[in-house]
Design a protein around this motif. Structure first.
Motif, short mmCIF file in Angstrom:
data_model
loop_
_atom_site.label_atom_id
_atom_site.label_comp_id
_atom_site.label_asym_id
_atom_site.label_seq_id
_atom_site.Cartn_x
_atom_site.Cartn_y
_atom_site.Cartn_z
N ASN A 117 -4.55 6.76 3.42
CA ASN A 117 -4.26 6.31 4.78
C ASN A 117 -3.17 5.23 4.76
OD1 ASN A 117 -5.51 3.90 4.03
ND2 ASN A 117 -7.39 4.32 5.16
N GLN A 118 -2.91 4.59 5.89
CA GLN A 118 -1.84 3.60 5.99
C GLN A 118 -2.10 2.38 5.12
OE1 GLN A 118 -3.83 4.54 8.43
NE2 GLN A 118 -4.56 2.82 9.61
N LEU A 119 -3.33 2.16 4.68
CA LEU A 119 -3.66 1.05 3.79
C LEU A 119 -3.66 1.47 2.32
CD1 LEU A 119 -6.57 -0.52 5.88
CD2 LEU A 119 -4.16 -1.22 5.82
N GLY A 120 -3.27 2.74 2.07
CA GLY A 120 -3.26 3.26 0.70
C GLY A 120 -4.63 3.62 0.18
N ARG A 121 -5.60 3.83 1.08
CA ARG A 121 -6.99 4.06 0.68
C ARG A 121 -7.44 5.49 0.94
NH1 ARG A 121 -9.75 -0.58 -0.38
NH2 ARG A 121 -8.78 -2.52 0.26
N THR A 122 -8.36 5.96 0.11
CA THR A 122 -9.08 7.21 0.33
C THR A 122 -10.32 7.18 -0.56
OG1 THR A 122 -8.87 9.61 0.55
CG2 THR A 122 -7.96 8.63 -1.45
N THR A 123 -11.24 8.10 -0.30
CA THR A 123 -12.46 8.22 -1.10
C THR A 123 -12.47 9.57 -1.77
OG1 THR A 123 -13.67 6.76 0.39
CG2 THR A 123 -14.99 8.22 -1.00
N PRO B 63 0.84 -1.21 0.00
CA PRO B 63 0.00 0.00 0.00
C PRO B 63 0.87 1.26 0.00
CG PRO B 63 -0.67 -1.52 1.74
CD PRO B 63 0.61 -2.05 1.18
N VAL B 64 0.40 2.29 -0.69
CA VAL B 64 1.10 3.57 -0.73
C VAL B 64 0.40 4.52 0.23
CG1 VAL B 64 1.81 5.51 -2.17
CG2 VAL B 64 1.82 3.19 -3.12
N ALA B 65 0.97 4.66 1.42
CA ALA B 65 0.39 5.53 2.45
C ALA B 65 0.94 6.95 2.29
CB ALA B 65 0.73 4.99 3.83
N GLY B 66 0.12 7.93 2.63
CA GLY B 66 0.57 9.32 2.65
C GLY B 66 0.70 9.96 1.29
N ALA B 67 0.08 9.38 0.27
CA ALA B 67 0.13 9.99 -1.07
C ALA B 67 -0.98 11.03 -1.19
CB ALA B 67 -0.03 8.93 -2.15
N LEU B 68 -0.69 12.10 -1.89
CA LEU B 68 -1.70 13.11 -2.20
C LEU B 68 -2.37 12.70 -3.50
CD1 LEU B 68 0.53 16.17 -1.46
CD2 LEU B 68 -1.56 15.62 -0.23
N VAL B 69 -3.70 12.60 -3.49
CA VAL B 69 -4.43 12.20 -4.69
C VAL B 69 -5.56 13.18 -4.95
CG1 VAL B 69 -3.87 9.75 -4.56
CG2 VAL B 69 -5.88 10.60 -3.38
N ARG B 70 -5.84 13.42 -6.22
CA ARG B 70 -6.96 14.26 -6.60
C ARG B 70 -7.46 13.79 -7.95
NH1 ARG B 70 -4.42 19.96 -6.82
NH2 ARG B 70 -6.24 20.29 -5.55
N LEU B 71 -8.71 14.11 -8.23
CA LEU B 71 -9.29 13.81 -9.53
C LEU B 71 -9.17 15.03 -10.43
CD1 LEU B 71 -12.50 11.86 -8.44
CD2 LEU B 71 -10.33 10.93 -9.28
N GLN C 161 -0.78 20.02 5.65
CA GLN C 161 -2.05 20.72 5.86
C GLN C 161 -3.21 19.75 6.00
OE1 GLN C 161 -2.46 24.02 6.34
NE2 GLN C 161 -4.58 23.60 6.76
N LEU C 162 -3.23 18.71 5.14
CA LEU C 162 -4.31 17.72 5.21
C LEU C 162 -4.27 16.95 6.51
CD1 LEU C 162 -4.32 16.39 1.54
CD2 LEU C 162 -6.11 17.72 2.66
N THR C 163 -3.07 16.54 6.96
CA THR C 163 -2.99 15.76 8.20
C THR C 163 -3.25 16.60 9.42
OG1 THR C 163 -0.60 16.02 8.25
CG2 THR C 163 -1.44 13.99 7.31
N SER C 164 -2.95 17.90 9.38
CA SER C 164 -3.21 18.73 10.55
C SER C 164 -4.71 18.89 10.79
CB SER C 164 -2.55 20.10 10.41
OG SER C 164 -3.19 20.87 9.42
N ASN C 165 -5.52 18.71 9.73
CA ASN C 165 -6.97 18.81 9.87
C ASN C 165 -7.63 17.47 10.17
OD1 ASN C 165 -6.84 21.53 9.27
ND2 ASN C 165 -7.08 21.19 7.08
N ASP C 166 -6.87 16.37 10.18
CA ASP C 166 -7.41 15.03 10.36
C ASP C 166 -7.04 14.53 11.76
OD1 ASP C 166 -8.20 12.39 10.26
OD2 ASP C 166 -7.14 11.93 8.39
N THR C 167 -8.04 14.45 12.63
CA THR C 167 -7.76 14.06 14.01
C THR C 167 -7.46 12.57 14.15
OG1 THR C 167 -10.12 13.78 14.45
CG2 THR C 167 -9.13 15.93 15.00
N SER C 168 -7.65 11.76 13.08
CA SER C 168 -7.33 10.34 13.19
C SER C 168 -5.84 10.10 12.97
CB SER C 168 -8.14 9.54 12.17
OG SER C 168 -7.74 9.86 10.85
N VAL C 169 -5.11 11.11 12.51
CA VAL C 169 -3.67 10.98 12.30
C VAL C 169 -2.96 11.51 13.54
CG1 VAL C 169 -1.71 11.70 10.90
CG2 VAL C 169 -3.93 11.27 9.81
N HIS C 170 -2.16 10.65 14.16
CA HIS C 170 -1.43 11.03 15.38
C HIS C 170 0.02 11.33 15.03
CE1 HIS C 170 -4.86 9.74 17.72
NE2 HIS C 170 -4.88 8.65 16.99
N THR C 171 0.47 12.49 15.36
CA THR C 171 1.85 12.87 15.09
C THR C 171 2.44 13.58 16.30
OG1 THR C 171 1.15 14.98 14.13
CG2 THR C 171 1.51 13.18 12.60
#
Length: 190
Positions: A64-70, A42-50, A152-162
């Motif tokens: 995410n860590q499984l390489g997934r997003t919607t 899985p490719v985690a932490g990639a920026l993707v857009r359509l 910026q994306l991770t700072s707005n996501d409370t499920s990411v712990h850093t």
């Protein structure tokens, strides 16, 4: 009579507002899973857009860590743009979405690494601002942009712990370390 007239005017005003409102299409969805083309990991932490065929770029998301997003978009043909720090950007083949389409897309991304140069600041702020600097448009600046967008994306996501800390190093004119310090600033998403 006056109260009845006011109610009727309010209803007519509301009807006129909705009659002039543009039709909002329902969103199409791509449940994306990114994997490395060589390893299948899985490719985690990639920026993707359509990227829509009409030239509109949808908002960027982070895998995410499984390489997934919607990803959500309108009906039509899109391509998936993938950016990763230290890798060349990748754009997928076109994908056509019908109205109300929900699609699962497994995308194998080639891991074409870029070698990021050591940064030695030799130009003035004016050189950078007017585009005459040597690093304008380079892979380095694309990776910096990707890092900032991911941050910026991770700072707005409370499920990411850093955990965040500052690191300072003072060098003399010959590049020798004079002092170093680390200071923890805290933990986000906890």
């Amino acid at each position: 009579m006056r109260r009845h007239f006011r109610s009727l005017a309010s209803i007519l005003w509301t009807a006129l507002l909705f009659a002039g409102a543009p039709f909002v299409a329902s969103a199409q969805q791509i449940d994306l899973r990114l994997v490395d083309a060589a390893s299948g990991a899985p490719v985690a932490g990639a920026l993707v857009r359509l990227l829509r065929s009409d030239g509109v770029a949808e908002p960027e998301r982070l895998t995410n860590q499984l390489g997934r997003t919607t990803l959500l978009t309108s009906a039509g043909t899109v391509r998936v743009l993938v950016r990763r720090i230290g890798f060349r950007p990748f754009t997928s083949a076109p994908v056509t979405l019908a109205p109300d389409d929900v699609r699962t897309l497994d995308l194998a991304v080639p891991g074409v690494r870029v070698t990021l140069p050591t940064v030695a600041v030799t130009e003035t702020a004016r050189d950078c601002a007017d585009g005459t600097g040597a690093l304008s448009g380079s892979d380095l600046w694309q990776s910096i942009g990707a890092a900032l967008a991911a941050s910026q994306l991770t700072s707005n996501d409370t499920s990411v712990h850093t955990s965040i800390e500052t690191f300072e190093r003072e060098l003399d004119r010959l590049g020798r370390v004079q002092s170093e310090s680390r200071r923890p600033l805290g933990i986000t998403g906890a």
